[in-house]
Structure formats: structure tokens, C-alpha cells
Design a protein around this motif. Sequence first.
Motif, PDB file in Angstrom:
ATOM      1  N   TRP A   1       5.842  -1.175   4.895  1.00  0.00           N
ATOM      2  CA  TRP A   1       6.521   0.106   5.088  1.00  0.00           C
ATOM      3  C   TRP A   1       7.852   0.099   4.342  1.00  0.00           C
ATOM      4  O   TRP A   1       8.676  -0.791   4.545  1.00  0.00           O
ATOM      5  CB  TRP A   1       6.749   0.377   6.572  1.00  0.00           C
TER       6      TRP A   1
ATOM      7  N   CYS B   1      -5.535   7.291  13.133  1.00  0.00           N
ATOM      8  CA  CYS B   1      -4.678   7.776  12.057  1.00  0.00           C
ATOM      9  C   CYS B   1      -3.420   8.424  12.620  1.00  0.00           C
ATOM     10  O   CYS B   1      -2.307   8.200  12.130  1.00  0.00           O
ATOM     11  CB  CYS B   1      -5.459   8.773  11.195  1.00  0.00           C
TER      12      CYS B   1
ATOM     13  N   PHE C   1      -6.392   5.346   3.845  1.00  0.00           N
ATOM     14  CA  PHE C   1      -5.793   6.652   4.099  1.00  0.00           C
ATOM     15  C   PHE C   1      -6.504   7.796   3.372  1.00  0.00           C
ATOM     16  O   PHE C   1      -6.052   8.943   3.456  1.00  0.00           O
ATOM     17  CB  PHE C   1      -4.317   6.637   3.688  1.00  0.00           C
TER      18      PHE C   1
ATOM     19  N   LEU D   1       3.062   8.837   1.489  1.00  0.00           N
ATOM     20  CA  LEU D   1       3.226   7.790   2.498  1.00  0.00           C
ATOM     21  C   LEU D   1       4.112   6.677   1.944  1.00  0.00           C
ATOM     22  O   LEU D   1       3.888   6.199   0.827  1.00  0.00           O
ATOM     23  CB  LEU D   1       1.870   7.219   2.891  1.00  0.00           C
TER      24      LEU D   1
ATOM     25  N   THR E   1       0.675   7.730  11.794  1.00  0.00           N
ATOM     26  CA  THR E   1       1.263   8.659  10.820  1.00  0.00           C
ATOM     27  C   THR E   1       1.863   9.923  11.417  1.00  0.00           C
ATOM     28  O   THR E   1       2.457  10.718  10.684  1.00  0.00           O
ATOM     29  CB  THR E   1       0.207   9.075   9.780  1.00  0.00           C
TER      30      THR E   1
END
Length: 355
Positions: A152, A300, A233, A259, A304
Motif C-alpha cells: 500500500w 472486495c 482487482f 488503487l 477498498t
Amino acid sequence: MAEEFPMTGGDGPNSYAKNSNAAAKAADGAKAMLAAAIFENLDIETLQSRPTTFRIADLGCSVGPNTFIQVDNIIDAVSQKYHKKSKVQSAGELPEFQVYFSDLVSNDFNYLFATLPRDRQYFTAGVPGSFHGRLFPEASLNFVYTAYALHWLSKIPDELRDINSPAFNKGRILYGSAPYEVGQAYSAQYAKDIKSFFHARGQELAPGGLMLLLIPGRPHGTLPAQNSLAPYFQPLESTLADMVNEGLLSEDKFDSFNLPVYCPSVEELRDLIEENGCFDILTLESIGQMAFSLPSAQGCRAGTESILRKHLGDEIIEPLFDLYSKNKNIAGSASLVHDDSMAVGFFVLVKRKLL
């Protein structure tokens, strides 16, 4: 300025606590390697000259239960090393264990601490903040652990949303199959973040201390677009594209959404660690391509929802995941997907150099 995109808290059907099996399986697959790494490389002699508290930090701990399982594995391995090398005969002769659970300020620490194991053999504390900066006093930690969190980024590269930039990432939410410039923008941001991460840990980890990182990455000699988390994704990306086609989401909003995740190559990661200069690399190896199932709508959403709300608005969430759940490629599917462009897993062990 760093942005915050925490996992969904609580224990509801869309929470990370109820939808983190993929991360749990990936970390569990490295359990034996973790135990061996600690047993073979933990320097008891150096630690014995210091206070009798062994301090562990899990960075990017989220809300459990995975962090509790991994902390138990770490403490078991450290205890075995003490039993073997120091002739410790009972638990009373072991050091006391202090565990710091650390994640973003907006992480659901209330739920994390409400679900702490009652039979735990360690003291606990929560440390809110980004692992891209300092979190602990100098030389205060003996073992740092982070599992599938370091991909991340602290922020989304600005170029991805600049319509005049060659890195403008139109029609995609990640860099898989994207132009070279898109991958380079992600790579540059990752380098900044990892330099900050290792600079902070270099100050916080005591000499001789260990840091173990489980990271999604990509094979030697490959470009960013060749191996990434994009296959995982892809259902989200295709659902967002469907919403644009149905007039439920503006094309401009879709094109500006990306993302903030990146998978480095072995070379990138090694160079960045060596550039820091505070650590000896003991292990940096691939543990194989990451096996995965396409995430359910709940899975998901758990990972997110916060970033989707911030960039696309609250009103988009329910119609998005309603449509996502009807996606014929994932509805009712729990089987493993094999995709050669999927990221691989890295097992990284470094030791803080002696002063």
C-alpha cells in the motif's frame, strides 16, 4: 501528504475481520519459514545484554484475527530459541513479551482490542500512525513484522490523474497492462515510501533486531505491467467500467480513480534496502506465485470501501457492489484462479546492523 485507506472495521458481513482469508492463507503458508528464520537468526546473546522485555511490532495489523495468529507464531519461535540457546527450563525464565499493534489512525482499534485473545501471553499496546514514518522510540524494538501491507502506497501518484501526463491512467484502476509511464509513476512513489519506511525502522529497531516482511512482488527482470495485483482487482475495474456504460458513474471519475498498491521486483527491493545501509539482508526470496480466488463483493468491499468512498462518493457504494455481486465471473465462484500476470510473494528477512 499521506492518505489513509483503512480496511473496513467491525465484524459485519463487509468487514475485514470476516473477509481476510486470502491474507491469512498467504501468511500461514510462510509459517514454517518464519519459525526457521527466527530460530536461525535471532541473536540471543546480543539481546541478553539488554532489558528482559522482548518487544514485537506488527505494522499494518488491521483488525485481526490474522495479527493474533501471527503474533503467537512469532512468540512461539522466539521462546523456542530461548529454550535452545539459553537453557531456559520454564516460561517464567523467558523474557516478558510486549506486542505493539500498529495501523493507520483510522483503523478500528476498538474492535481489535475487543477481540484480543483472553489467554494471550503478552502485554499489548496500540500504536496509531503510518508505517511510512516514525512510530517508536529509538532502538526500542526487537522484532518487526508486517504481512501483505507494505504494497500500500502512502498516496496515489499525481501523474495518474493528470490528463496531460503520459502516465494518465485512463480506463484502468491499476498498472497491469498499462503503458510504461504508468508503471514508472507507481515505482517512483513506492521508492519514496520504502525509503521512508526503512529510515524509520532503522532508528526504531535495536541493534541485532530482526524485521520480517511478507510482500507481494514480481519476478526478476519483469516490468511493473507484467506482474501485479491487477488480476485480483479486475472484477472491480470491470464493474466500474460497466457503471460508466450504464450512466451510473461519470467517465471522468472513473479515469481519475486508481488503487494505491504496487508490487516491486526483487531488484528494486534489494537496491532500496541496501541504499538505506542500516540492515543486513538475510533472506530475500520468492515464495511462488500468489494463488487467489476472485474476491466476493464482501471481500472486495472490506479492502477498498474507504478509498472508493473518498474518491467516488458515498452514494456509489451500494449500487457498485450490487452490480459487482452479479458479475458472472465471480458470482458463486470460490475456486483458485491461475493467471501468469499475478504477483508473486516475497519473504524478506533483514537484521539491524550492530552499531
